[in-house]
Design a protein around this motif. Structure first.
Motif, mmCIF file in Angstrom:
data_model
loop_
_atom_site.group_PDB
_atom_site.id
_atom_site.type_symbol
_atom_site.label_atom_id
_atom_site.label_comp_id
_atom_site.label_asym_id
_atom_site.label_seq_id
_atom_site.Cartn_x
_atom_site.Cartn_y
_atom_site.Cartn_z
ATOM 1 N N ARG A 190 0.890 -1.132 0.165
ATOM 2 C CA ARG A 190 -0.102 -0.035 -0.017
ATOM 3 C C ARG A 190 0.915 1.199 -0.183
ATOM 4 O O ARG A 190 0.671 2.064 -0.757
ATOM 5 C CB ARG A 190 -0.951 0.020 1.158
ATOM 6 N N LEU A 191 1.782 1.307 0.968
ATOM 7 C CA LEU A 191 2.532 2.377 1.058
ATOM 8 C C LEU A 191 3.493 2.568 -0.326
ATOM 9 O O LEU A 191 3.870 3.819 -0.620
ATOM 10 C CB LEU A 191 3.355 2.442 2.232
ATOM 11 N N GLU A 192 4.234 1.730 -0.898
ATOM 12 C CA GLU A 192 4.958 1.680 -2.046
ATOM 13 C C GLU A 192 4.209 2.007 -2.968
ATOM 14 O O GLU A 192 4.896 2.546 -4.143
ATOM 15 C CB GLU A 192 5.804 0.263 -2.268
ATOM 16 N N ALA A 193 2.772 2.011 -2.995
ATOM 17 C CA ALA A 193 2.118 2.690 -4.253
ATOM 18 C C ALA A 193 1.820 4.086 -4.228
ATOM 19 O O ALA A 193 1.396 4.766 -5.075
ATOM 20 C CB ALA A 193 0.850 1.728 -4.180
ATOM 21 N N MET A 194 2.137 4.849 -3.246
ATOM 22 C CA MET A 194 2.070 5.989 -2.798
ATOM 23 C C MET A 194 2.877 7.028 -3.873
ATOM 24 O O MET A 194 4.173 6.590 -3.829
ATOM 25 C CB MET A 194 2.187 6.389 -1.190
ATOM 26 N N PRO A 195 2.554 8.059 -4.310
ATOM 27 C CA PRO A 195 3.449 8.741 -5.016
ATOM 28 C C PRO A 195 4.880 9.168 -4.437
ATOM 29 O O PRO A 195 5.756 8.948 -4.965
ATOM 30 C CB PRO A 195 2.724 9.985 -5.282
ATOM 31 N N VAL A 196 4.813 9.247 -2.974
ATOM 32 C CA VAL A 196 5.965 9.925 -2.338
ATOM 33 C C VAL A 196 7.051 8.624 -2.410
ATOM 34 O O VAL A 196 8.215 8.990 -2.556
ATOM 35 C CB VAL A 196 5.777 10.602 -1.107
ATOM 36 N N PHE A 197 6.507 7.533 -2.109
ATOM 37 C CA PHE A 197 7.366 6.266 -1.980
ATOM 38 C C PHE A 197 7.943 5.890 -3.482
ATOM 39 O O PHE A 197 8.772 5.616 -3.322
ATOM 40 C CB PHE A 197 6.562 5.178 -1.431
ATOM 41 N N LYS A 198 7.072 6.102 -4.525
ATOM 42 C CA LYS A 198 7.511 6.011 -5.849
ATOM 43 C C LYS A 198 8.657 7.094 -6.155
ATOM 44 O O LYS A 198 9.687 6.611 -6.840
ATOM 45 C CB LYS A 198 6.406 6.036 -6.984
ATOM 46 N N GLU A 199 8.537 8.276 -5.698
ATOM 47 C CA GLU A 199 9.382 9.166 -6.133
ATOM 48 C C GLU A 199 10.827 9.216 -5.624
ATOM 49 O O GLU A 199 11.923 9.119 -6.040
ATOM 50 C CB GLU A 199 8.859 10.653 -5.789
ATOM 51 N N ILE A 200 10.524 8.903 -4.106
ATOM 52 C CA ILE A 200 11.746 8.743 -3.274
ATOM 53 C C ILE A 200 12.372 7.211 -3.357
ATOM 54 O O ILE A 200 11.812 6.551 -2.464
ATOM 55 C CB ILE A 200 11.524 9.243 -1.683
ATOM 56 N N SER A 201 12.915 6.850 -4.392
ATOM 57 C CA SER A 201 12.927 5.351 -4.469
ATOM 58 C C SER A 201 14.095 5.263 -5.584
ATOM 59 O O SER A 201 14.519 6.283 -6.562
ATOM 60 C CB SER A 201 11.829 4.654 -5.163
ATOM 61 N N GLN A 202 14.623 4.051 -5.388
ATOM 62 C CA GLN A 202 15.885 3.617 -6.166
ATOM 63 C C GLN A 202 16.209 2.235 -6.408
ATOM 64 O O GLN A 202 16.084 1.805 -5.180
ATOM 65 C CB GLN A 202 17.185 4.532 -5.947
ATOM 66 N N GLU A 203 16.420 1.504 -7.546
ATOM 67 C CA GLU A 203 16.878 0.033 -7.346
ATOM 68 C C GLU A 203 18.280 0.195 -6.571
ATOM 69 O O GLU A 203 18.992 1.097 -6.578
ATOM 70 C CB GLU A 203 17.239 -0.328 -8.817
#
Length: 208
Positions: A190-203
């Motif tokens: 649920r949280l990883e689907a939030m825009p902020v979690f998608k933006e602040i993210s890196q492989e």
């Protein structure tokens, strides 16, 4: 402010997400503690990430310290660590367990990746600690219910757990069976689907 470090670190990521949620502008320097050690050392003699450079030039060097400072800037009632007890120490405990297990996951990666002779005793110890902490976190989250860990607003505990789960699953593929942790898995999805979690993210990028 300047946030130093890459978002594949759960410690850097939790601070970046908090900055965004608080609406605090910052510059992000994607320096690595390995490849950019000299740059980081100029701000932080420990040469580690995250490092947060404040607008007045002061430097914060631990993610818990950074979030405590950011909470102090939040309007009344909007800090992401609870202010009243017992919720405050309960939230701090969850966040500390999460970051602690993150540190064990980092240690496990370094042991397996950077050492010529891998200590199977240390590897097994780290694996046991990781599993034990996640079992405790799962039980706590499952008995609470609710949208977030401590109420109807996202908090630092939620962010820390999800960021660490992402790191473990990226850096140690196959180590966790998330079916064993359904409450944590539901939060992560649920949280990883939030825009902020998608933006602040890196492989995950293994250190060279």
């Amino acid at each position: 402010m300047i946030l130093i470090g890459q978002y594949d670190s759960p410690f850097v990521r939790r601070v970046g997400i908090a900055l965004r949620l608080y609406g605090i502008p910052f510059r992000h320097e994607t320096w690595s503690a390995f490849g950019d050690a000299d740059k980081i050392r100029a701000y932080n003699p420990l040469t580690r990430v995250p490092t947060l450079v404040l607008d007045n030039g002061e430097v914060l060097i631990d993610s818990h310290m950074m979030l405590d400072y950011l909470d102090s800037l939040a309007p009344a009632g909007e800090a992401m660590f609870p202010k009243s007890e017992p919720a405050r120490h309960q939230a701090l405990k969850i966040a500390t367990l999460a970051t602690g297990v993150g540190e064990k996951a980092v240690s496990l990666f370094y042991e397996k990746r950077l050492h010529t002779h891998v200590s199977e005793v240390w590897v097994e110890r780290c694996r046991t600690q990781i599993a034990s902490v996640l079992t405790v976190l799962e039980a706590d989250r499952a008995q609470r219910g609710g949208t977030y860990w401590f109420g109807d607003r996202i908090g630092h505990a939620d962010i820390a757990v999800v960021a660490v789960l992402r790191f473990i699953n990226d850096a140690h593929q196959g180590l966790l069976d998330m079916a064993e942790f359904p409450a944590l898995a539901a939060d992560a999805a649920r949280l990883e689907a939030m825009p902020v979690f998608k933006e602040i993210s890196q492989e995950f990028i293994p250190p060279a």
